[in-house]
Design a protein around this motif. Structure first.
Motif, PDB file in Angstrom:
ATOM      1  N   UNK A 211     -39.334   3.233  26.627  1.00  0.00           N
ATOM      2  CA  UNK A 211     -40.250   2.177  26.194  1.00  0.00           C
ATOM      3  C   UNK A 211     -39.548   1.241  25.209  1.00  0.00           C
ATOM      4  N   UNK A 212     -38.816   1.813  24.267  1.00  0.00           N
ATOM      5  CA  UNK A 212     -38.118   0.992  23.269  1.00  0.00           C
ATOM      6  C   UNK A 212     -36.996   0.185  23.922  1.00  0.00           C
ATOM      7  N   UNK A 213     -36.252   0.846  24.803  1.00  0.00           N
ATOM      8  CA  UNK A 213     -35.126   0.158  25.441  1.00  0.00           C
ATOM      9  C   UNK A 213     -35.598  -1.041  26.271  1.00  0.00           C
ATOM     10  N   UNK A 214     -36.770  -0.902  26.934  1.00  0.00           N
ATOM     11  CA  UNK A 214     -37.252  -1.982  27.789  1.00  0.00           C
ATOM     12  C   UNK A 214     -38.225  -2.921  27.081  1.00  0.00           C
ATOM     13  N   UNK A 215     -38.606  -2.570  25.852  1.00  0.00           N
ATOM     14  CA  UNK A 215     -39.533  -3.419  25.093  1.00  0.00           C
ATOM     15  C   UNK A 215     -40.967  -3.322  25.576  1.00  0.00           C
ATOM     16  N   UNK A 216     -41.372  -2.098  26.005  1.00  0.00           N
ATOM     17  CA  UNK A 216     -42.759  -1.925  26.458  1.00  0.00           C
ATOM     18  C   UNK A 216     -43.653  -1.584  25.263  1.00  0.00           C
ATOM     19  N   UNK A 217     -44.897  -2.053  25.263  1.00  0.00           N
ATOM     20  CA  UNK A 217     -45.793  -1.700  24.153  1.00  0.00           C
ATOM     21  C   UNK A 217     -46.046  -0.191  24.120  1.00  0.00           C
ATOM     22  N   UNK A 218     -46.137   0.361  22.937  1.00  0.00           N
ATOM     23  CA  UNK A 218     -46.398   1.804  22.810  1.00  0.00           C
ATOM     24  C   UNK A 218     -47.793   2.028  22.215  1.00  0.00           C
ATOM     25  N   UNK A 219     -48.251   3.265  22.275  1.00  0.00           N
ATOM     26  CA  UNK A 219     -49.598   3.593  21.779  1.00  0.00           C
ATOM     27  C   UNK A 219     -49.809   3.195  20.335  1.00  0.00           C
ATOM     28  N   UNK A 220     -48.757   3.283  19.532  1.00  0.00           N
ATOM     29  CA  UNK A 220     -48.858   2.925  18.111  1.00  0.00           C
ATOM     30  C   UNK A 220     -49.142   1.430  17.931  1.00  0.00           C
ATOM     31  N   UNK A 221     -48.959   0.680  18.999  1.00  0.00           N
ATOM     32  CA  UNK A 221     -49.170  -0.772  18.919  1.00  0.00           C
ATOM     33  C   UNK A 221     -50.627  -1.185  19.076  1.00  0.00           C
ATOM     34  N   UNK A 222     -51.552  -0.217  19.005  1.00  0.00           N
ATOM     35  CA  UNK A 222     -52.979  -0.547  19.157  1.00  0.00           C
ATOM     36  C   UNK A 222     -53.426  -1.574  18.112  1.00  0.00           C
ATOM     37  N   UNK A 223     -53.004  -1.368  16.870  1.00  0.00           N
ATOM     38  CA  UNK A 223     -53.375  -2.296  15.778  1.00  0.00           C
ATOM     39  C   UNK A 223     -52.850  -3.703  16.028  1.00  0.00           C
ATOM     40  N   UNK A 224     -51.518  -3.857  16.238  1.00  0.00           N
ATOM     41  CA  UNK A 224     -50.983  -5.196  16.529  1.00  0.00           C
ATOM     42  C   UNK A 224     -51.604  -5.837  17.774  1.00  0.00           C
ATOM     43  N   UNK A 225     -51.982  -5.005  18.751  1.00  0.00           N
ATOM     44  CA  UNK A 225     -52.599  -5.553  19.973  1.00  0.00           C
ATOM     45  C   UNK A 225     -53.926  -6.238  19.632  1.00  0.00           C
TER      46      UNK A 225
END
Lengths: 392, 146
Positions: A211-225
């Motif tokens: 996910x990090x290598x490809x720049x995919x959103x992760x579950x922790x990104x709920x707030x920024x989303x």
């Protein structure tokens, strides 16, 4: 064939009345043929062995279990290293092979501040974390010279996930070898007991790598989303450090929406950002609403939205401390809304349930605003978490 | 470029030799026990012989079942060594209010939520934006009725 000759002798040895006849088959168990007797004898031997060596056998079983998990951890760690090197080569186009530098980076450590005199420890920790972050970014720049800022952030996150996997592997290996050396049941038992949780975390980090290598959103990104959804289409300005803010009208109030700058892998320093915004407005803020991903308990549903009070922010506690200090100074109420997920979901690509929870969170935010503030009030809304794959 | 390939572990896919030998020995003993059970049953003259045959039969079947189970379990452990990259999807929506065009495709490197795409909407020619990126989970989570 009788295994015990002289049945009368056996009777005498067992102090039974004279003339009592005990056959070998009676003594060894039911059945009359030789195989039955052999099996009966073996079961006695097995029973005796279990009495004396049961614990040791149990320990060997545990060691075997730990060994299997250790093999898996080693494989995951190696995959992590490989993925990181491949990502650096692909994105950063380095002139030299980055492998030795990556290997050196994987062994990188951070020493926390001395806590004997705890006064001012938060700012010491803050400084150490800043130095660490800066150093890691510089290392990544050297490893991947062709990468832009977004890619540097993503690669830094990839490397951090690989570092975490390397650390987990080394700690488990340490206790495994220690247990084997000392043959201590308790060392092995402790390791074996926490292993399911350790493996779960390792699995989570291994999926985080991609996910990090490809720049995919992760579950922790709920707030920024959620913050991104609220601020999208409005003018955005930068805040310290690595955060962005937009002024958005919301339910007749003025919403000051803050999130870490995306779409690169970045959590920013929401503590500094909130401090700056509160000071800019001389503390005239009606309330602070923090949105974050929260760890769910087993049995709870992924993507469930929950509401509470306090600074909803994880990490080492520096940001929470700064926010709490400012809120206390100006007596600003603090509300928290969390999206529930487990550790695996938090660092792996975002699940649909978490993405879908964004609308529910916005509804909650609006209801908090309507119920707790007056029209025309200024409200700070912070989307806490990693902004990887989430723009603004 | 689609980035969602499934990785296969390069590590050994075989189960350990030690375990395989133990399982084979137990299997051989189980088969022997079953053979003895059958032989004893055929040549049974008394009720005791029939009970012995039944006992051997049960022991043989249990041992056989256990060894097969161990073999499958260790194969499953080897399967678990594979790291599965989840399938990640990107949802693209047209920004024109009247047009409800929505496309879902596999994630491509460079996609991010709220990214405005250069490719116009195929329906109305309007601007398109990435509105969601999420992974698909096929397996249903086990639920406990408590």
């Amino acid at each position: 064939m009788n295994f015990i000759s002289g049945p009368n002798a056996v009777a005498q040895a067992l102090s039974l009345p004279a003339g009592t006849h005990i056959s070998s088959s009676q003594l060894l168990g039911a059945g009359s043929d030789q195989i039955t007797q052999i099996i009966s004898l073996l079961s006695y031997v097995f029973f005796i062995v279990l009495i004396f060596y049961g614990q040791r056998i149990q320990m060997y079983v545990m060691i075997r279990e730990v060994e299997n998990s250790l093999h898996k951890l080693k494989h995951i760690k190696e995959e992590g290293r490989k993925t990181t090197i491949e990502a650096i080569k692909e994105i950063g186009k380095p002139a030299v092979d980055p492998s030795p530098r990556v290997d050196r980076f994987l062994e990188y450590f951070t020493i926390g501040p001395q806590g004997m005199d705890p006064a001012g420890i938060v700012y010491k920790l803050d400084h150490i974390l800043d130095v660490r972050d800066e150093r890691l970014k510089e290392e990544v720049k050297l490893m991947a010279p062709s990468s832009d800022d977004i890619q540097i952030n993503n690669l830094e996150n990839t490397l951090e996930a690989a570092m975490a996997l390397n650390f987990i592997y080394k700690v488990v290996r340490h206790y495994y070898i220690q247990g084997k050396k000392t043959l201590s049941l308790y060392v092995i038992m402790q390791l074996q007991m926490i292993l399911p949780m350790v493996m779960k975390e390792a699995d989570a980090y291994s999926s985080a790598l991609k996910a990090f290598a490809y720049g995919q959103p992760i579950g922790d990104g709920a707030g920024p989303l959620v913050a991104g959804k609220l601020m999208h289409g409005y003018e955005v300005r930068k805040l310290p450090k690595d955060c962005v803010m937009a002024t958005v009208p919301i339910e007749g109030r003025v919403g000051l929406i803050i999130k870490a700058e995306g779409p690169g892998g970045n959590v920013g320093k929401p503590g500094d950002a909130v401090e700056a915004v509160i000071e800019e407005n001389q503390g005239k803020i009606a309330c602070l609403i923090m949105i974050d991903a929260g760890l769910k308990l087993e049995g709870e549903t992924v993507g469930e939205v929950s509401e509470g009070i306090g600074a909803a922010i994880g990490g080492p506690g520096v940001d929470a401390y700064k926010i709490e200090e400012k809120l206390t100074k100006y007596k600003i109420p603090n509300y928290a809304i969390i999206v529930k997920e487990d550790i695996g979901d938090a660092v792996s690509p975002m699940r649909k349930e978490i993405h879908d929870a964004a609308d529910k969170v916005i509804e909650r935010v609006k209801s908090v605003i309507v119920e707790r503030t007056k029209e025309g009030d200024k409200i700070i809304i912070v989307g806490v978490g990693n902004s990887i794959g989430v723009g603004q | 470029m689609t980035q969602n390939q499934t990785q296969v572990a390069p590590a050994s896919k075989k189960i350990s030799t030690y375990l395989a030998v133990i399982v084979l020995i137990v299997m051989a003993l189980a088969v022997t026990a079953l053979f003895i059970a059958a032989y004893t049953y055929i040549n049974a003259t008394t009720a005791e012989d029939q009970i012995t045959a039944a006992a051997f039969g049960v022991i043989g079947l249990v041992a056989l079942a256990m060894s097969v189970f161990t073999l499958f379990q260790s194969r499953r452990q080897v399967e678990q060594m594979k790291i599965q990259a989840p399938k990640v999807m990107t949802t693209i929506e047209c920004q024109n209010k009247g047009c409800n065009q929505k496309t879902v495709r596999e994630f491509q490197r460079g996609d991010y939520v709220y990214k405005e795409l250069d490719v116009p909407c195929t329906k109305c020619g309007g601007k398109q934006m990435v509105t969601a990126i999420y992974k698909e989970i096929k397996e249903k989570e086990k639920t406990y009725n408590v």
